[in-house]
Design an enzyme around this catalytic site. Structure first.
Site, PDB file in Angstrom:
ATOM      1  CE  LYS A 204     -38.618  23.110  26.524  1.00  0.00           C
ATOM      2  NZ  LYS A 204     -40.035  22.386  26.373  1.00  0.00           N
TER       3      LYS A 204
ATOM      4  CG  ASP B 105     -39.896  25.504  31.203  1.00  0.00           C
ATOM      5  OD1 ASP B 105     -39.721  26.441  31.847  1.00  0.00           O
ATOM      6  OD2 ASP B 105     -40.223  24.260  31.694  1.00  0.00           O
TER       7      ASP B 105
END
Ligand code: SF4
Length: 242
Positions: free
Chosen positions: A138, A156
């Site tokens: 991420k 996310d």
């Protein structure tokens, strides 16, 4: 408020790959109109600052991170400075972002890896980024997309929820979701699409009570799991998968 939007079928027969891509393209177009130039709302000027701010943003709002980083970056402007930091001092500076001990460890560990392996410069390649301590895909995708202009699909908690509801994936694993979305969307769309999904998750497609009646994605959204989500209690700060 958007009224009288048609509903996408929840009982549609299995969607072909071509139909899925076409639907994703329509959603991308709508998201671009709703959130033009969607970007992460963290403040940073360099790759190191992007990396540090993204580490701090875990379980914390971007607004709160942005209140902390000016002083943090003034005192520790680059990876070399952070690599030699006193952990107690860093903790004091970032305490309001929560999980400050873990985040301090992650910042210093990442900085030391960057200094030891990359001469103090944040690397560009995904394989190098994810080998840095405290950096997962991420964070790596945020850096690649926002600093280096490389395609990066950021997953996310909002993106996990929305890609499921929109029928793009059945997976709960961020790596799998990233990979599946990479098959559905062209690389040029990855960064902006994922950033727009995050904004849509914050503003419309809430975990427990998504505002489907007002949502402009509704014509293309099968709303998978939404009924169940509305019956599920979600603790503040946590996101429901369904
Ligand atoms: S708010 Fe409802 S219609 Fe909009 S994306 Fe979320 S689940 Fe789909």
């Amino acid at each position: 408020m958007v009224a009288e939007l048609p509903r996408a079928s929840k009982t549609a027969t299995r969607e072909s790959a071509a139909a899925l891509k076409a639907r994703a393209a329509r959603i991308a177009k709508t998201l671009k109109r709703l959130y033009p130039g969607a970007r992460i709302s963290l403040d940073f000027k360099t790759a190191w600052q992007c990396l540090a701010a993204t580490i701090l943003s875990a379980q914390c709002t971007d607004e709160r991170v942005n209140r902390v980083t000016p002083e943090l970056f003034r005192q520790y402007p680059d990876a070399r400075a952070m690599a030699n930091a006193d952990p107690n001092h860093v903790q004091e500076l970032i305490v309001t972002t929560g999980f400050f001990r873990q985040k301090t460890r992650a910042l210093i560990d990442a900085a030391r890896s960057i200094v030891e392996r990359h001469g103090g410069e944040v690397p560009v390649e995904m394989e190098d980024l994810v080998k840095l301590k405290g950096v997962g895909r991420k964070t790596a995708n945020v850096i690649r997309g926002h600093v280096f202009g490389k395609p990066g699909f950021v997953v996310d908690t909002h993106v996990r929820r929305l890609t499921y509801r929109l029928g793009f994936t059945k997976s709960e694993e961020p790596d799998e979701i990233e990979s599946e979305m990479g098959e559905i969307l062209p690389p040029a769309e990855w960064t902006e699409f994922s950033m727009a999904l995050i904004l849509h998750g914050r503003q419309v497609c809430f975990a427990r009570k998504p505002k489907c009646d007002e949502c402009e994605l509704r014509p293309d959204c099968p709303q998978i799991g939404v009924v169940e989500a509305q019956k599920t209690k979600v603790k503040p700060g946590r996101s429901s998968r369904i």
